[in-house]
Enzyme design. Structure first.
Site, PDB file in Angstrom:
ATOM      1  N   HIS A   1       3.057  -6.841  -3.152  1.00 20.94           N
ATOM      2  CA  HIS A   1       2.227  -6.408  -4.008  1.00 20.94           C
ATOM      3  C   HIS A   1       1.305  -5.612  -3.835  1.00 20.94           C
ATOM      4  CE1 HIS A   1       2.521 -11.251  -3.381  1.00 20.94           C
ATOM      5  NE2 HIS A   1       2.098 -11.347  -5.253  1.00 20.94           N
TER       6      HIS A   1
ATOM      7  N   ASN B   1       4.343  -4.912   5.398  1.00 21.75           N
ATOM      8  CA  ASN B   1       3.832  -5.351   4.957  1.00 21.75           C
ATOM      9  C   ASN B   1       2.814  -7.729   4.961  1.00 21.75           C
ATOM     10  OD1 ASN B   1       3.361  -7.106   2.309  1.00 21.75           O
ATOM     11  ND2 ASN B   1       5.355  -8.776   3.075  1.00 21.75           N
TER      12      ASN B   1
END
Length: 301
Positions: free
Chosen positions: A146, A177
């Site tokens: 994201h 991440n």
């Protein structure tokens, strides 16, 4: 050089900015602010500048709404899309966003939304030739990372669902991440306890590296049949509004898209904002710059 920019000690953007980036990146913080409060060194020198005048209508939007994000100006004006929880500029060449900006405050971080009802999905507003698909990521070894984080928008199920458009995603190393990048997102959220609003602008970078022949090259992998570009680095620029309304603070980070030792403090990845501007072709907080004599006036201390 086996691991370029492994711990943030080197940021090779070009001869004109390399020296200043290396100088700041080499400053080590002993602890992270999220755990132990502001560091007396580097972060104590983060500049404060006046907030430009804002119409009252801009301050009465929904908790994560996109209207208020316009007051500082956008980093670029190409292919801008507005979502429930963020504003983005999409790059059809890389199949990822050039940048995503969102506003965080306590109201946007709480609410009934639930991630289990969200699924990654194609962005039908992007031409089929220029968008990524879930198949591009399948078996690639990269996470769908994201840019505007889902956890930043619990105030509305629709707002959280909008963060799952693949136009808000870039291929990200799984270790990054799930660890250091996640810690940076948590830091952004924690700052809402100290600031009126936290504006977060996030995007990919494709930085050059020096190879065996001594020359600089920009090389990056692409994924799937749609050739989704894998960034070499990611940036976050934070605009922190002081509670008293007298000023804002600017912070900017660059992280390599590779595993990072979790013992390395986030302060190691602070860079001058102009480093990101030069590397990305973007121009941050233009509405503030119009009200100051120079960029140096708000970034150099």
């Amino acid at each position: 050089m086996k691991r370029w920019f492994r711990t943030g000690a080197t940021l090779l953007v070009g001869a004109g900015i390399g020296a200043s980036a290396i100088r700041l990146l080499s400053l080590s913080g002993r602890v992270e602010e999220e755990k132990h409060g502001p560091h007396p060194g580097l972060l104590s020198r983060v500049p404060v500048v006046p907030v430009p005048r804002v119409q009252a209508s801009e301050l009465t939007v929904s908790p994560g709404g996109s209207g208020a994000m316009m007051k500082y100006g956008f980093p670029s004006l190409a292919n801008i899309k507005t979502r429930e929880s963020y504003v983005t500029s999409y790059d059809p060449r890389t199949r990822t966003a050039s940048w995503v900006i969102e506003r965080l405050n306590p109201a946007s971080l709480s609410g009934p939304s639930d991630r289990k009802y969200c699924d990654f999905k194609e962005d039908d507003s992007v031409h089929i030739f220029h968008r990524s698909t879930n198949a591009d990521f399948r078996g690639s070894g990269f996470d769908r990372g994201h840019l505007a984080a889902a956890a930043n928008h619990k105030w509305s199920q629709k707002a959280m669902e909008d963060t799952f458009y693949l136009s808000n995603v870039a291929p990200q190393n799984p270790h990054l991440n799930q660890n250091t990048w996640n810690n940076l997102e948590k830091l952004c959220r924690s700052l809402t306890k100290r600031y009126l609003n936290v504006y977060v602008c996030t995007g990919p970078l494709y930085l050059p590296r020096q190879e065996a022949d001594g020359k600089l090259y920009v090389r990056y992998q692409v994924l799937g049949r749609n050739h989704v570009a894998v960034p070499t680095h990611f940036f976050k620029v934070l605009i922190l509004e002081q509670v008293d309304g007298k000023g804002v603070e600017l912070r900017s980070y660059v992280l390599p898209n590779e595993p990072i030792d979790e013992q390395v403090p986030l302060e190691r990845f602070l860079v001058p904002i102009e480093t990101i501007e030069r590397a990305s072709g973007l121009h941050f907080v233009p509405n503030i710059i119009k009200r100051t004599s120079s960029l140096q006036a708000i970034t150099a201390r």
